[in-house]
Write a protein that holds these residues in place. Structure first.
Motif, PDB file in Angstrom:
ATOM      1  N   ASN A 167       0.841  -1.194   0.000  1.00 43.34           N
ATOM      2  CA  ASN A 167       0.000   0.000   0.000  1.00 43.34           C
ATOM      3  C   ASN A 167       0.878   1.246   0.000  1.00 43.34           C
ATOM      4  O   ASN A 167       1.760   1.399   0.845  1.00 43.34           O
ATOM      5  N   ARG A 168       0.614   2.126  -0.935  1.00 38.28           N
ATOM      6  CA  ARG A 168       1.456   3.305  -1.136  1.00 38.28           C
ATOM      7  C   ARG A 168       0.765   4.565  -0.599  1.00 38.28           C
ATOM      8  O   ARG A 168      -0.407   4.800  -0.851  1.00 38.28           O
ATOM      9  N   THR A 169       1.515   5.367   0.136  1.00 33.44           N
ATOM     10  CA  THR A 169       1.065   6.688   0.571  1.00 33.44           C
ATOM     11  C   THR A 169       2.092   7.702   0.094  1.00 33.44           C
ATOM     12  O   THR A 169       3.289   7.551   0.360  1.00 33.44           O
ATOM     13  N   THR A 170       1.635   8.721  -0.607  1.00 30.16           N
ATOM     14  CA  THR A 170       2.523   9.733  -1.158  1.00 30.16           C
ATOM     15  C   THR A 170       2.244  11.078  -0.502  1.00 30.16           C
ATOM     16  O   THR A 170       1.080  11.487  -0.376  1.00 30.16           O
ATOM     17  N   ILE A 171       3.298  11.749  -0.072  1.00 27.27           N
ATOM     18  CA  ILE A 171       3.202  13.103   0.462  1.00 27.27           C
ATOM     19  C   ILE A 171       3.934  14.034  -0.499  1.00 27.27           C
ATOM     20  O   ILE A 171       5.111  13.811  -0.800  1.00 27.27           O
ATOM     21  N   ARG A 172       3.241  15.058  -0.986  1.00 34.29           N
ATOM     22  CA  ARG A 172       3.850  16.049  -1.861  1.00 34.29           C
ATOM     23  C   ARG A 172       3.808  17.402  -1.165  1.00 34.29           C
ATOM     24  O   ARG A 172       2.763  17.787  -0.621  1.00 34.29           O
ATOM     25  N   LEU A 173       4.928  18.116  -1.214  1.00 37.66           N
ATOM     26  CA  LEU A 173       5.043  19.391  -0.518  1.00 37.66           C
ATOM     27  C   LEU A 173       5.066  20.546  -1.509  1.00 37.66           C
ATOM     28  O   LEU A 173       5.525  20.410  -2.641  1.00 37.66           O
ATOM     29  N   SER A 174       4.589  21.695  -1.046  1.00 33.81           N
ATOM     30  CA  SER A 174       4.684  22.930  -1.821  1.00 33.81           C
ATOM     31  C   SER A 174       4.809  24.098  -0.846  1.00 33.81           C
ATOM     32  O   SER A 174       4.529  23.953   0.357  1.00 33.81           O
ATOM     33  N   ASP A 175       5.245  25.244  -1.353  1.00 30.86           N
ATOM     34  CA  ASP A 175       5.394  26.454  -0.540  1.00 30.86           C
ATOM     35  C   ASP A 175       6.293  26.204   0.678  1.00 30.86           C
ATOM     36  O   ASP A 175       5.992  26.646   1.788  1.00 30.86           O
ATOM     37  N   GLN A 176       7.400  25.485   0.447  1.00 33.03           N
ATOM     38  CA  GLN A 176       8.321  25.180   1.545  1.00 33.03           C
ATOM     39  C   GLN A 176       9.020  26.442   2.028  1.00 33.03           C
ATOM     40  O   GLN A 176       9.503  27.246   1.235  1.00 33.03           O
ATOM     41  N   ARG A 177       9.076  26.607   3.335  1.00 38.45           N
ATOM     42  CA  ARG A 177       9.776  27.731   3.963  1.00 38.45           C
ATOM     43  C   ARG A 177      10.660  27.170   5.076  1.00 38.45           C
ATOM     44  O   ARG A 177      10.190  26.364   5.887  1.00 38.45           O
ATOM     45  N   PHE A 178      11.907  27.641   5.104  1.00 35.38           N
ATOM     46  CA  PHE A 178      12.884  27.042   6.001  1.00 35.38           C
ATOM     47  C   PHE A 178      13.373  28.024   7.065  1.00 35.38           C
ATOM     48  O   PHE A 178      13.534  29.213   6.818  1.00 35.38           O
ATOM     49  N   ASN A 179      13.620  27.456   8.256  1.00 33.35           N
ATOM     50  CA  ASN A 179      14.393  28.097   9.327  1.00 33.35           C
ATOM     51  C   ASN A 179      13.787  29.391   9.856  1.00 33.35           C
ATOM     52  O   ASN A 179      14.493  30.266  10.343  1.00 33.35           O
ATOM     53  N   ALA A 180      12.457  29.499   9.795  1.00 37.90           N
ATOM     54  CA  ALA A 180      11.758  30.592  10.469  1.00 37.90           C
ATOM     55  C   ALA A 180      11.412  30.126  11.890  1.00 37.90           C
ATOM     56  O   ALA A 180      11.293  28.926  12.146  1.00 37.90           O
ATOM     57  N   PRO A 181      11.272  31.061  12.838  1.00 45.93           N
ATOM     58  CA  PRO A 181      10.920  30.654  14.207  1.00 45.93           C
ATOM     59  C   PRO A 181       9.588  29.915  14.246  1.00 45.93           C
ATOM     60  O   PRO A 181       8.629  30.299  13.573  1.00 45.93           O
ATOM     61  N   VAL A 182       9.538  28.841  15.029  1.00 50.63           N
ATOM     62  CA  VAL A 182       8.311  28.060  15.221  1.00 50.63           C
ATOM     63  C   VAL A 182       8.103  27.878  16.717  1.00 50.63           C
ATOM     64  O   VAL A 182       8.988  27.401  17.422  1.00 50.63           O
ATOM     65  N   ASP A 183       6.941  28.265  17.201  1.00 49.30           N
ATOM     66  CA  ASP A 183       6.630  28.156  18.621  1.00 49.30           C
ATOM     67  C   ASP A 183       6.408  26.698  19.009  1.00 49.30           C
ATOM     68  O   ASP A 183       5.761  25.942  18.281  1.00 49.30           O
ATOM     69  N   ASP A 184       6.939  26.304  20.176  1.00 52.89           N
ATOM     70  CA  ASP A 184       6.756  24.923  20.630  1.00 52.89           C
ATOM     71  C   ASP A 184       5.289  24.574  20.870  1.00 52.89           C
ATOM     72  O   ASP A 184       4.909  23.403  20.844  1.00 52.89           O
ATOM     73  N   GLY A 185       4.464  25.589  21.090  1.00 53.96           N
ATOM     74  CA  GLY A 185       3.041  25.335  21.282  1.00 53.96           C
ATOM     75  C   GLY A 185       2.380  24.722  20.065  1.00 53.96           C
ATOM     76  O   GLY A 185       1.314  24.101  20.172  1.00 53.96           O
ATOM     77  N   THR A 186       3.020  24.860  18.919  1.00 51.62           N
ATOM     78  CA  THR A 186       2.496  24.259  17.685  1.00 51.62           C
ATOM     79  C   THR A 186       2.359  22.757  17.815  1.00 51.62           C
ATOM     80  O   THR A 186       1.526  22.130  17.150  1.00 51.62           O
TER      81      THR A 186
END
Length: 199
Positions: A167-186
């Motif tokens: 069984n295959r599951t595919t994840i495709r990404l778009s609008d990738q943004r890197f190394n911006a601050p991310v709150d741990d509450g996320t």
């Protein structure tokens, strides 16, 4: 549909000839401290779900599905948790026993458990994780595009997981943004069994 997320990945060492590309993948992974992206998930039946992916090292990841989908997947640094709010079900696995650990563990040496998959397109770099001793774990293939402006010269495009039943599951990404601050509450989530908040 999401069982491959629980599969452990422990892969034999790759051939020496692949070391250059694997080293580049390692540089990319080391250069990314956080990432956000839109994702689309395609299951074995062709059903598509969309949402937002948030990643923060070490060990944190969140798949926030589109409105109306009662599913949440969260890695809080220790465990990967799958929550199905429609049936109030919660499942947890050690992050180290999931294929996603390669993305969120900055200390993981990809050269020890992955191999480069040949591609006809020189702009694409694919890396597969597979343990021949444990076929029940399935396979995961990370797909990168070579892009000079991206961390380590690579842009993660997504991945494909294949479980032991094919069984295959595919994840495709778009609008990738890197190394911006991310709150741990996320990476907190509401436990439907107790109506409380976890971190």
């Amino acid at each position: 549909m999401l069982l491959p997320f629980a599969a452990a990945i422990a892969i034999a060492a790759p051939a020496v000839a692949q070391n250059g590309d694997l080293a580049q993948v390692q540089r990319h992974l080391s250069a990314v401290s956080s990432m956000t992206a839109a994702f689309s998930q395609i299951d074995r039946n062709g059903k598509v779900l969309t949402g937002t992916l948030t990643l923060k090292k070490p060990g944190k990841i969140r798949f926030q599905y589109e409105k109306g989908v009662p599913i949440l997947i969260v890695g809080d640094g220790k465990a990967l948790t799958f929550i199905d709010y429609s049936v109030k079900q919660v499942q947890r696995w050690p992050i180290g026993n999931t294929p996603l650990s390669v993305l969120i563990n900055p200390d993981k040496d990809i050269g020890r458990f992955a191999k480069v998959v040949p591609s006809a397109d020189p702009r694409v770099l694919s890396v597969e994780g597979y343990d021949a001793k444990h076929p029940e774990y399935g396979r995961i293939t990370l797909v990168f595009a070579r892009e000079a402006s991206a961390p380590g010269g690579l842009m993660l495009q997504g991945w494909v997981m294949l479980d032991s039943q094919g069984n295959r599951t595919t994840i495709r990404l778009s609008d990738q943004r890197f190394n911006a601050p991310v709150d741990d509450g996320t990476f907190r989530w509401n436990d439907p069994r107790r109506n409380s908040t976890h971190s």
